[in-house]
Design an enzyme around this catalytic site. Structure first.
Site, mmCIF file in Angstrom:
data_model
loop_
_atom_site.group_PDB
_atom_site.id
_atom_site.type_symbol
_atom_site.label_atom_id
_atom_site.label_comp_id
_atom_site.label_asym_id
_atom_site.label_seq_id
_atom_site.Cartn_x
_atom_site.Cartn_y
_atom_site.Cartn_z
ATOM 1 N N HIS A 23 -16.999 10.984 34.448
ATOM 2 C CA HIS A 23 -16.313 9.721 34.756
ATOM 3 C C HIS A 23 -15.197 9.951 35.758
ATOM 4 O O HIS A 23 -14.486 9.025 36.103
ATOM 5 C CB HIS A 23 -15.731 9.179 33.459
ATOM 6 C CG HIS A 23 -15.153 10.306 32.681
ATOM 7 N ND1 HIS A 23 -13.912 10.775 32.943
ATOM 8 C CD2 HIS A 23 -15.730 11.139 31.784
ATOM 9 C CE1 HIS A 23 -13.738 11.844 32.181
ATOM 10 N NE2 HIS A 23 -14.806 12.099 31.477
ATOM 11 N N CYS A 24 -14.995 11.193 36.233
ATOM 12 C CA CYS A 24 -13.863 11.455 37.131
ATOM 13 C C CYS A 24 -14.320 11.798 38.538
ATOM 14 O O CYS A 24 -14.097 11.040 39.475
ATOM 15 C CB CYS A 24 -13.026 12.615 36.592
ATOM 16 S SG CYS A 24 -12.163 12.206 35.089
ATOM 17 N N ILE A 25 -14.980 12.935 38.692
ATOM 18 C CA ILE A 25 -15.237 13.473 40.030
ATOM 19 C C ILE A 25 -16.091 12.529 40.896
ATOM 20 O O ILE A 25 -15.818 12.381 42.075
ATOM 21 C CB ILE A 25 -15.886 14.885 39.951
ATOM 22 C CG1 ILE A 25 -15.167 15.763 38.927
ATOM 23 C CG2 ILE A 25 -15.922 15.564 41.295
ATOM 24 C CD1 ILE A 25 -13.751 16.108 39.247
ATOM 25 N N ILE A 48 -16.097 9.389 40.826
ATOM 26 C CA ILE A 48 -15.467 8.068 40.938
ATOM 27 C C ILE A 48 -14.108 8.121 41.618
ATOM 28 O O ILE A 48 -13.838 7.391 42.579
ATOM 29 C CB ILE A 48 -15.322 7.458 39.523
ATOM 30 C CG1 ILE A 48 -16.700 7.116 38.971
ATOM 31 C CG2 ILE A 48 -14.424 6.222 39.543
ATOM 32 C CD1 ILE A 48 -16.689 6.646 37.548
ATOM 33 N N ASP A 49 -13.252 9.011 41.154
ATOM 34 C CA ASP A 49 -11.842 8.976 41.571
ATOM 35 C C ASP A 49 -11.618 9.062 43.078
ATOM 36 O O ASP A 49 -10.763 8.345 43.614
ATOM 37 C CB ASP A 49 -11.048 10.086 40.876
ATOM 38 C CG ASP A 49 -11.157 9.990 39.369
ATOM 39 O OD1 ASP A 49 -11.552 8.905 38.896
ATOM 40 O OD2 ASP A 49 -10.856 10.971 38.690
#
Ligand SMILES: NC(=O)c1ccc[n+]([C@@H]2O[C@H](COP(=O)([O-])OP(=O)(O)OC[C@H]3O[C@@H](n4cnc5c(N)ncnc54)[C@H](O)[C@@H]3O)[C@@H](O)[C@H]2O)c1
Length: 358
Positions: A190-192, A194-195
């Site tokens: 959910h991080c790399i 998207i962020d």
């Protein structure tokens, strides 16, 4: 939420996903801020931990909280401190990870520093909440870009007949100036994935481009196609079309030994395999039933048991996630063909001629 006024400090760590058009979706941050504003009282410290673009704390959160009539820096205090979790990492639990904090003013920063100093090994104060927000985005963009680089090199080295994992293992013997990143079937979590697009969005607002981020996104999202190409080629070598072939995908979680399937490239792989007419099954000891996903059409499947009979009945076993509980010797011994996207089978000694790295 009606009791939020009871706490002296409130830490916000709600999801910050992307919309369909890859713009920041701050609805959860905004909704939470409105609920906090409803009970805000003098003396409270609010700290945002969700990953977001530089400017969110001051431009989005502060106006909502200030609408309460209380004065920031006097009545209430506001800081940003990014969450830095590495799920499944046994060496770094939350209390062992240094915490960066930045405030909307020096007093907010000081209070946040005092709060987190009681809980984590080391607090790193920075001059503003914008610096703290940018720090988190730098960390994640750094990972995204470096993973894209090794993914691109994987495709090139594959063409040259060179094993990218062997190259990385050799390169990382250099004791300075090199950090190992590993290729895979695409980016997950959910991080790399998207962020970095939070940063692209804010760059566009300022008339600038983030070419590294866009390119990394392009390469990383193209990886499942590279993997599927290898599955098709390997089946073809065995005289089989993808249509009608039995393919068992191993690993739905986005990384090793976690149960989190968010943004996992396994869903893209499954979509492509089904579209090509494969007879699909999957195994993931951490994901017993395929969950509903916002962006994918997920088949109704439950995890199959990896017996020698099941493995032998497949035309191809596709390793998407290298869970450490898998018995790779057993998998390679019984499956007729193994496509390995993680170099999970590196220590397998027998039957290596059945393995295709992809
Ligand atoms: N999980 C991680 O490893 C990790 C690591 C670094 C950063 N982050 C960042 O932390 C943030 C949260 O991520 P997560 O993976 O923990 O998310 P998550 O999906 O687990 O949700 C976190 C919490 O927010 C709650 N929530 C959702 N909507 C809410 C609302 N409107 N009001 C109040 N609570 C609400 C959920 O119930 C849940 O308890 C994101 O910005 C993410 O990028 C997460």
């Amino acid at each position: 939420m009606g009791r939020l006024g009871e706490a002296d400090a409130l830490l916000i760590c709600v999801p910050t996903p992307l919309t369909e058009t890859r713009d920041p979706d701050l609805q959860y941050v905004e909704a939470t801020a409105r609920q906090i504003a409803a009970t805000l009282r003098p003396g409270q410290l609010i700290s945002l931990e969700s990953t977001t673009y530089p400017g969110t704390t001051r431009e989005v959160l502060l106006p909502v909280l200030s609408a309460s009539g209380l004065k920031p820096g006097d009545d209430f205090f506001l800081a940003y401190s990014p969450e830095r979790e590495d799920p499944g990492n046994p060496d770094f639990s939350a209390d062992r990870i240094p915490k960066v904090v930045g405030g909307i003013d020096p007093e907010s920063c000081r209070l946040a520093e005092l709060l987190y100093g009681r809980a984590v090994v080391h607090v790193v104060p920075v001059s503003s909440c914008e610096v703290a927000e940018a720090t988190k985005i730098l960390e994640n963009t750094y990972r995204s870009v470096n993973i894209a680089m090794v993914n691109e090199l994987k495709m090139l080295f594959d063409r040259l007949g060179i094993d990218v994992w062997e190259v990385i293992d050799a390169a990382k013997t250099k004791p300075f100036g090199f950090q190992a990143f590993y290729p895979g079937p695409g980016l997950g979590g959910h991080c790399i994935p998207i962020d970095p697009f939070y940063l692209s969005w804010v760059a566009r607002k300022h008339g600038l481009a983030t070419r590294f981020i866009e390119l990394a996104g392009e390469i990383n999202t193209g990886m499942p196609d590279f993997v599927i190409r290898h599955v098709i080629d390997a089946l073809n070598e065995a005289g089989k079309p993808l249509r009608g072939s039995k393919v068992c995908l191993l690993g739905v979680a986005y990384k090793r030994d976690v149960d989190d399937p968010r943004e996992s490239p396994s869903f893209v792989l499954m979509e492509r395999l089904l579209a090509g007419g494969a007879v699909l099954s999957y195994n993931d000891p951490h994901v017993p039933v395929l969950p509903d996903m916002r962006h994918y059409r997920v088949p109704e499947l439950t995890s199959v048991e990896l017996t020698p009979e099941l493995l032998a009945a497949q035309d191809c076993v596709l390793i998407a996630t290298d869970h450490s509980s898998y018995d790779y010797e057993l998998i390679v011994r019984h499956a007729p063909l193994v496509v390995d996207t993680r170099n999970a089978t590196k220590n397998v000694t027998q039957g290596r001629e059945k393995i295709r790295k992809a």
